[in-house]
Design an enzyme around this catalytic site. Sequence first.
Site, PDB file in Angstrom:
ATOM      1  N   GLY A  54      -4.843   5.782 -11.220  1.00 37.06           N
ATOM      2  CA  GLY A  54      -6.113   5.781 -11.928  1.00 37.06           C
ATOM      3  C   GLY A  54      -5.879   5.953 -13.414  1.00 37.06           C
ATOM      4  N   CYS A  81       1.304   7.555  -8.815  1.00 42.15           N
ATOM      5  CA  CYS A  81       0.955   7.594 -10.236  1.00 42.15           C
ATOM      6  C   CYS A  81      -0.028   8.740 -10.508  1.00 42.15           C
ATOM      7  CB  CYS A  81       0.414   6.243 -10.692  1.00 42.15           C
ATOM      8  SG  CYS A  81       0.377   6.053 -12.498  1.00 42.15           S
ATOM      9  N   TYR A  82      -1.294   8.442 -10.803  1.00 43.12           N
ATOM     10  CA  TYR A  82      -2.276   9.516 -10.990  1.00 43.12           C
ATOM     11  C   TYR A  82      -2.326  10.396  -9.746  1.00 43.12           C
ATOM     12  CZ  TYR A  82      -6.886  11.743 -11.507  1.00 43.12           C
ATOM     13  OH  TYR A  82      -7.921  12.651 -11.585  1.00 43.12           O
ATOM     14  N   HIS A 169       4.599   2.633  -9.043  1.00 46.55           N
ATOM     15  CA  HIS A 169       3.684   1.919  -8.139  1.00 46.55           C
ATOM     16  C   HIS A 169       4.480   1.138  -7.091  1.00 46.55           C
ATOM     17  CE1 HIS A 169      -0.232   2.492 -10.240  1.00 46.55           C
ATOM     18  NE2 HIS A 169       0.576   2.733 -11.259  1.00 46.55           N
ATOM     19  N   GLU A 171       3.293  -0.360  -4.615  1.00 50.93           N
ATOM     20  CA  GLU A 171       2.473  -1.441  -4.067  1.00 50.93           C
ATOM     21  C   GLU A 171       2.637  -2.765  -4.800  1.00 50.93           C
ATOM     22  OE1 GLU A 171      -0.330   0.749  -6.950  1.00 50.93           O
ATOM     23  OE2 GLU A 171       1.416   1.166  -5.688  1.00 50.93           O
ATOM     24  N   ASP A 227     -12.972 -19.020   1.053  1.00 58.51           N
ATOM     25  CA  ASP A 227     -13.808 -17.828   1.222  1.00 58.51           C
ATOM     26  C   ASP A 227     -15.217 -18.192   1.687  1.00 58.51           C
ATOM     27  OD1 ASP A 227     -11.614 -16.458   0.259  1.00 58.51           O
ATOM     28  OD2 ASP A 227     -12.379 -16.346  -1.778  1.00 58.51           O
ATOM     29  N   LYS A 365      -7.278 -12.065   0.372  1.00 58.18           N
ATOM     30  CA  LYS A 365      -7.232 -13.521   0.481  1.00 58.18           C
ATOM     31  C   LYS A 365      -6.366 -13.986   1.646  1.00 58.18           C
ATOM     32  CE  LYS A 365      -8.602 -16.291  -2.095  1.00 58.18           C
ATOM     33  NZ  LYS A 365      -9.820 -17.146  -2.121  1.00 58.18           N
TER      34      LYS A 365
END
Length: 509
Positions: A54, A81-82, A169, A171, A227, A365
């Site tokens: 964040g 992180c945060y 991070h 991710e 989508d 997606k």
Amino acid sequence: MDKILVLDFGGQYSHLIGRRVRELGVYAEVTRASISAEELREVSHLKGVILSGGAASVYDEESPKPSPEIMNLDVPVLGICYGHQLLAQMTGGDVMSGDVGEYGTISLKLKPEKNALLQGLEKEEEVWMNHKDRVVDMPNGFSRLGSTEASPVAVFADEDQGYYGVQFHPEVTHTSKGGLILENFAVSICGARREWEPKDLAPKLVQRSREYIGDRAAIIGLSGGVDSTTAARIVDEAIGEKLTAVYVDTGLMREKETESIKQTFSDYDLNLEMLDRKQEFLDKLKGVRDPEKKRKIIGKTFIDVFTEKARSIGADVLVQGTIYSDVIESGSTTHSDTIKSHHNVGGLPEKVDLDIFEPLKDLYKDEVRQVAGSLGLPEEIIKRHVFPGPGLAIRIVGEVTPARVEIVRKASYIVEKELEAAGLYEEVWMAFAVLLPIRSVGVQGDLRSYKYPVALRIVESEDAMTANFAKIPYDLLERVSTRITNEVEAVNRVVYDVSNKPPATMEWE
């Protein structure tokens, strides 16, 4: 189904954490940071909690904080992180702002001691940082597992309590073994079972649509992308003829888009109506240069068109093909910043007379594409490049005019066709041309020319949350450039965008 809960503290990658965990076959759900203790206790099959990154500082009074109950759930907790700094603060450690920040790829040095979180990693790994605050004093009972030049406590853990923190991070794809770290946490430490299969979701999404819409009539804007097409098929199976699909030709569509829509959907038993509103959209964009204003105008005009059509057929529900990345970048998650408005999220006016239903808003997606495959949608739709709701308007820097739209349309068509011919179309996430609001001197036919330059944007991505510019062969770029300057009369220069996301975004506007 076993579940990993991700608490969203406003980082742009909060939902990317959830996606990475889902890729492991483990179901992850992203929720607001302010989830109450009572709600936490009611989460079924909870196996672990991840505290996201964040933009705030943990020592600011207004910074988001979770319920202290997360420390009493008897499940492992991972801070990122945060979240790493927050976990340190909540357990008695100290966090301070550093003299310098760490942004981008950094070398992480790991301690030789064995631990469950870092199994399979080398003594030194490349990780992706995005912070200035750092943990300076660890809580009692924690061990320092890794550090960088600017972060003395880049990884820590209290394995007895099941608490783990990483300053980087895991991710994002720029962290070399971030997926393994998340797998170690979700599967090995939390013991979550791999039960998540997006391709099996279609029946549940159909049932959810049927329950939500009920006996009401619904309308959906169909663009021909994966989508909106998937959302249309799901809702069509749920309510049948009560759904009306509307394709609006805004004058901002891709080359041959309208003809392709007619051909593609002629084989489906779908109540489809084609509306030509080119003049209306282009008239409202006259003189508008600000990209957010463009998006807002297009979003409102879409809603006006759909509301008008909905009234004529007695529809109460507007179905949209919103997915996770739309919601995230539109600033619709707790504490997140608005990167840009989407016509199907942030571009909506505050008051809409229709009930908005978004059957795909919790899917990424790649998951939507898996659902589309299970529904039997054709490959050309499933693998088609994404296209923004505002269309070519946001690929024109500056005022939108019919002539400028035509330049971008033709140039982008050449890019896509050359990628297809080279067998690279499916290797990239999206590819298009951007018209710049300047002119440059050139020489064409032994004469001086003073025409527009266009920028080519071709990116590789897995989820639209991060992206790298595609390393396209020079001979292919040269061929594209030659075709554009030969076939698009108003262009005499082509440049290539070599920016990644971050710091850039996918689109220019």
